[in-house]
Design an enzyme around this catalytic site. Structure first.
Site, PDB file in Angstrom:
ATOM      1  NE  ARG A 174      -3.901  -1.237   0.023  1.00 49.28           N
ATOM      2  CZ  ARG A 174      -4.603  -2.249  -1.038  1.00 49.28           C
ATOM      3  NH1 ARG A 174      -3.614  -2.424  -1.502  1.00 49.28           N
ATOM      4  NH2 ARG A 174      -5.363  -3.508  -0.898  1.00 49.28           N
ATOM      5  N   GLY A 207       1.593   2.586  -2.836  1.00 48.71           N
ATOM      6  CA  GLY A 207       1.286   3.687  -3.648  1.00 48.71           C
ATOM      7  C   GLY A 207       2.299   3.169  -5.462  1.00 48.71           C
ATOM      8  CE  LYS A 208       4.327  -3.335  -4.522  1.00 48.71           C
ATOM      9  NZ  LYS A 208       3.174  -2.858  -3.238  1.00 48.71           N
ATOM     10  CB  SER A 209       0.074  -0.425  -8.378  1.00 51.25           C
ATOM     11  OG  SER A 209       0.642  -1.926  -7.509  1.00 51.25           O
ATOM     12  CB  THR A 214       2.738 -12.328 -12.003  1.00 53.95           C
ATOM     13  OG1 THR A 214       2.635 -10.687 -11.076  1.00 53.95           O
ATOM     14  CG2 THR A 214       3.873 -11.237 -13.021  1.00 53.95           C
ATOM     15  CG  HIS A 227      -4.563  -3.470  -9.487  1.00 53.22           C
ATOM     16  ND1 HIS A 227      -3.249  -2.963  -9.620  1.00 53.22           N
ATOM     17  CD2 HIS A 227      -4.905  -3.782  -8.197  1.00 53.22           C
ATOM     18  CE1 HIS A 227      -2.397  -2.486  -8.585  1.00 53.22           C
ATOM     19  NE2 HIS A 227      -3.868  -3.806  -7.078  1.00 53.22           N
ATOM     20  NE  ARG A 274      -4.678  -3.398 -14.570  1.00 50.64           N
ATOM     21  CZ  ARG A 274      -5.073  -4.404 -14.248  1.00 50.64           C
ATOM     22  NH1 ARG A 274      -5.673  -4.709 -15.644  1.00 50.64           N
ATOM     23  NH2 ARG A 274      -4.708  -4.563 -13.543  1.00 50.64           N
ATOM     24  CG  ASP A 299       1.354  -4.541  -9.968  1.00 49.22           C
ATOM     25  OD1 ASP A 299       2.552  -5.074  -9.170  1.00 49.22           O
ATOM     26  OD2 ASP A 299       0.568  -3.922  -9.935  1.00 49.22           O
TER      27      ASP A 299
END
Length: 399
Positions: free
Chosen positions: A231, A233-235, A253, A270, A274, A300
């Site tokens: 959590r 915020g990397k994605s 993945t 997610h 997008r 990801d």
């Protein structure tokens, strides 16, 4: 064709009046921006904004020679009082063209929100495209050649750049300038970093540029690794880096994990984030994807790829690990990093940063932690840029 940016901020300017946010509090000096207005060859003014005459004077120009004032904002009539001696502003209907006696040609183009985009062609053939705030182009066909310069709301509408790239209107030498800049991103290094990831840049108010001069165009890193904890915020950071590019292939993945409701909710969140133009594939077979030519890849994440790879070599069993599992995993990691080294695609990969806290209580947990650290190190070595995201803030480790 010479362009002076009298202002580069949102319609209300930056800082916003009476706004207490951190971005507005730090938007001082060079970080302060008046509402966006463009002065082209001192004969054409795109958007009349408060203080435009003073801004022109500060940049060494006057508005006395302006022959045409065009409005892009979604309203009729001038947004401010027209200075004495300046021609009345107009908004050109979509599809209409104007020819100035100076040799400049202007074409009004449609957008997907209220407002008008303007394509300006100079006497020598250079072309720029100016989009109104919060807008992206609508109905653009394949471009004969890229624009020399594009000015758009890159922070709020990165998909505008993606659409223009998809039809060839933005090319490798197009100077993409961010305008209508608001308080969504703190001014200074963070704004510069985010725009550079989109192949764009920002300049201070009052800057004069020559359209068609190829300089200072940011090079987008071809391979990027984004690290961070849970959590962090990397994605979001990884997705943001490719929002301005068309046809991105999102490589998930993690699989579907049938029956796991909580995991399904995570996957759904997610997907909702997008852009609709992105495609998705669920696979851990990354090497063939990296070997192919194609649109950018967003992977990801590597952490889940490693779980899959360790499952395949039965790395969780001590006897299997000692009997060849360790060697088999090393070969898989080596094949992946070799594929990253040789790929021609733009790649942004996400992985968890682990090992900075409590030592796992089990041997298998310690094994996974160690192998993920090795994988991250090997993958990072093949990337032009490496970021660490902490509390939503991206720290540049390389590039």
């Amino acid at each position: 064709m010479e362009l002076t940016l009298l202002g580069t901020g949102a319609p209300t300017g930056l800082p916003r009046p009476d706004c207490p946010c951190a971005a507005c509090a730090t938007a001082l000096g060079p970080g302060a921006r008046a509402a966006t207005a463009l002065l082209i060859d001192v004969v054409l003014l795109l958007d009349l904004t408060p203080g435009a005459a003073f801004a022109a004077a500060r940049s060494g120009h006057g508005l006395g020679g302006v022959r045409q004032v065009l409005l892009s904002h979604p309203h009729d009539g001038p947004p401010v009082e027209v200075p004495a001696g300046l021609v009345s502003p107009v908004r050109v209907p979509d599809g209409s063209e104007l020819a100035l006696l100076t040799g400049h040609r202007v074409r009004a183009l449609p957008t997907d929100s209220p407002g008008t985009a303007y394509e300006v062609t100079g006497p020598d053939g250079e072309r720029l495209l100016y989009l109104p705030p919060g807008a992206a182009p609508a109905g653009f066909e394949e471009a004969e050649r890229p624009y020399e310069m594009v000015l758009a709301d890159i922070v709020d509408r990165p998909d505008a750049a993606a659409r223009l790239r998809a039809v060839g209107a933005i090319g490798a030498t197009t100077d993409v300038l961010a305008v209508h800049i608001d308080h969504d991103v703190p001014p200074g290094p963070e704004l510069t970093r985010r725009l550079a990831a989109a192949g764009a840049r920002a300049v201070p108010d009052g800057t004069t540029l020559v359209v068609g001069e190829y300089e200072n165009v940011p090079d987008v890193p071809r391979r990027t690794l984004v690290l961070g904890g849970a959590r962090s915020g990397k994605s979001v950071e990884a997705e943001r880096r490719l929002e301005a590019f068309p046809g991105v292939l999102y490589v998930a993945t993690g699989g579907t994990r049938g029956g796991d409701t909580e995991w399904s909710q995570r996957v759904a969140l997610h997907r909702e984030r997008r852009p609709g133009s992105w495609n998705t594939t669920e696979t851990c077979d990354l090497v063939p994807l990296l070997a192919q030519d194609g649109p950018p890849l967003l992977i990801d994440c590597l952490s889940l790829w490693l779980t899959y790879a360790m499952d395949e070599v039965q790395a969780w069993d001590d006897a299997e690990w000692a009997g060849g599992g360790e060697r088999a995993l090393r070969e898989k990691v080596a094949a992946l990093t070799e594929a990253v080294r040789g790929t021609s695609r733009t790649v942004v990969a996400v992985s968890n940063e682990v090992g900075s806290g409590i030592v796992p209580a089990t041997a298998s947990g310690r094994r996974y932690r160690d192998e993920l650290g090795r994988l991250n190190t090997a993958f990072a070595a093949e990337c032009e840029q490496v970021l660490l995201v902490v509390a939503g803030q991206a720290l540049v480790l390389r590039g």
